[in-house]
Design an enzyme around this catalytic site. Structure first.
Site, PDB file in Angstrom:
ATOM      1  N   THR A 195       0.846  -1.205   0.000  1.00 16.55           N
ATOM      2  CA  THR A 195       0.000   0.000   0.000  1.00 16.55           C
ATOM      3  C   THR A 195       0.876   1.247   0.000  1.00 16.55           C
ATOM      4  O   THR A 195       0.612   2.212  -0.738  1.00 16.55           O
ATOM      5  CB  THR A 195      -0.955  -0.009   1.220  1.00 16.55           C
ATOM      6  OG1 THR A 195      -1.540  -1.307   1.339  1.00 16.55           O
ATOM      7  CG2 THR A 195      -2.051   1.031   1.056  1.00 16.55           C
ATOM      8  N   GLU A 231       9.571   0.830  11.511  1.00 14.71           N
ATOM      9  CA  GLU A 231       8.261   1.493  11.398  1.00 14.71           C
ATOM     10  C   GLU A 231       7.863   2.116  12.734  1.00 14.71           C
ATOM     11  O   GLU A 231       7.367   3.245  12.789  1.00 14.71           O
ATOM     12  CB  GLU A 231       7.196   0.486  10.947  1.00 14.71           C
ATOM     13  CG  GLU A 231       7.398   0.018   9.515  1.00 14.71           C
ATOM     14  CD  GLU A 231       6.441  -1.059   9.077  1.00 14.71           C
ATOM     15  OE1 GLU A 231       6.327  -1.270   7.870  1.00 14.71           O
ATOM     16  OE2 GLU A 231       5.810  -1.706   9.939  1.00 14.71           O
ATOM     17  N   LYS A 237      -8.566  -4.810   5.952  1.00 12.88           N
ATOM     18  CA  LYS A 237      -7.688  -4.776   7.130  1.00 12.88           C
ATOM     19  C   LYS A 237      -8.423  -4.365   8.411  1.00 12.88           C
ATOM     20  O   LYS A 237      -7.846  -4.405   9.490  1.00 12.88           O
ATOM     21  CB  LYS A 237      -6.531  -3.791   6.894  1.00 12.88           C
ATOM     22  CG  LYS A 237      -5.739  -4.012   5.614  1.00 12.88           C
ATOM     23  CD  LYS A 237      -4.918  -5.274   5.673  1.00 12.88           C
ATOM     24  CE  LYS A 237      -4.004  -5.469   4.492  1.00 12.88           C
ATOM     25  NZ  LYS A 237      -2.910  -4.550   4.414  1.00 12.88           N
TER      26      LYS A 237
HETATM   27  C1  A5P Z   1       5.485  -3.894   6.904  1.00 13.52           C
HETATM   28  O1  A5P Z   1       6.351  -4.470   7.824  1.00 13.52           O
HETATM   29  C2  A5P Z   1       4.093  -3.874   7.428  1.00 13.52           C
HETATM   30  O2  A5P Z   1       3.920  -3.295   8.672  1.00 13.52           O
HETATM   31  C3  A5P Z   1       3.119  -3.292   6.428  1.00 13.52           C
HETATM   32  O3  A5P Z   1       2.831  -1.959   6.706  1.00 13.52           O
HETATM   33  C4  A5P Z   1       1.894  -4.097   6.493  1.00 13.52           C
HETATM   34  O4  A5P Z   1       2.287  -5.447   6.409  1.00 13.52           O
HETATM   35  C5  A5P Z   1       0.934  -3.753   5.384  1.00 13.52           C
HETATM   36  O5  A5P Z   1       1.458  -4.159   4.177  1.00 13.52           O
HETATM   37  P1  A5P Z   1       0.602  -4.125   2.845  1.00 13.52           P
HETATM   38  O6  A5P Z   1       0.307  -2.711   2.536  1.00 13.52           O
HETATM   39  O7  A5P Z   1       1.519  -4.773   1.827  1.00 13.52           O
HETATM   40  O8  A5P Z   1      -0.615  -4.949   3.099  1.00 13.52           O
END
Ligand code: A5P
Length: 231
Positions: free
Chosen positions: A38, A110, A128
């Site tokens: 995303t 993050e 989600k």
């Molecule tokens: C990365 O380590 C994650 O925290 C991502 O932010 C989370 O997995 C969402 O990823 P997608 O946008 O690929 O679903």
């Protein structure tokens, strides 16, 4: 008769929230950028306004490479002070803005960049959104020598933890550590859970983002992007 809602692919919903996140980018400033499919859409959108920002602080090697490839300057987290906004995806988000993150193994950086930012804008498609965190296997970044002991501690909670694999060997994170994916949790009190597990020896970062929860969620739905504001 009401006309049916348009159907969008998950990829299109991600692109819509990635584009919508541009509204939260402060001109002339450095923006915090997360990791994942995303956020990759957000990075593409950010490249279209790159002349209006100073650059980005990135939460992973993967995002750094993508930002630089599109001509967006990347600063180290320790080179800058407070960021006005951090934009990132999530694996789960509840109605209070508490999240599970780390499906892309970038949870430690993050959480660091999120903590450095005044506002966390979470961008997700509607799949989600959950009532209670825990259905998605919870990522926990761990010091490798502690993984077995930590798996036992999760087992005592009624959950099961496995070291994440890649190409037949334990996945190694950007920080040189391993990931435990923990199944079978029901996280009713994310703040208490994050506090408890963060104190276990060998845990680098638990993928519950309760202390660094989202302030805003841009939710991609068939009816358009919905903005959820959390107190
Ligand atoms: C990365 O380590 C994650 O925290 C991502 O932010 C989370 O997995 C969402 O990823 P997608 O946008 O690929 O679903």
């Amino acid at each position: 008769m009401t006309s049916p809602l348009p159907t969008f692919t998950q990829d299109e919903l991600k692109a819509q929230v990635g584009q919508a996140a541009l509204d939260y980018v402060v001109p002339g400033e450095i923006v915090g950028v997360g990791t994942g499919s995303t956020v990759n859409k957000f990075i593409e959108a950010l490249a279209t306004v790159k002349d209006r920002i100073k650059g980005a602080v990135s939460s992973s090697v993967a995002s750094t490479e993508r930002l630089r490839a599109l001509g967006i300057p990347v600063f180290e987290s320790h080179e800058v002070d407070v960021l006005s906004v951090y934009i990132d995806g999530a694996d789960e988000i509840d109605h209070r803005g508490f999240m599970v993150k780390g499906g892309g193994a970038a949870l430690t950086r993050e959480k660091i960049v999120a903590a450095q930012s005044r506002r966390f804008v979470c961008i997700v498609d509607a799949s989600k959104q959950v009532d209670m965190l825990g259905a998605f296997p919870l990522p926990v970044e761990v010091i490798p020598m502690a993984s077995r002991q930590l798996a036992r501690q999760f087992a005592a909670m009624g959950a099961s933890a496995q070291v994440r694999q890649k190409d037949g060997a334990p996945l190694v994170t950007d920080n040189g550590q391993h990931i435990l994916d923990v199944k079978g949790l029901k996280i009713a009190d994310p703040l208490a859970f994050e506090s408890q597990v963060s104190q276990w020896p060998g845990v680098v970062t638990v993928g519950v983002f309760a202390f660094q929860k989202a302030d805003v969620c841009l939710l991609g739905t068939p009816a358009g992007v919905q903005t959820l504001n959390f107190d």
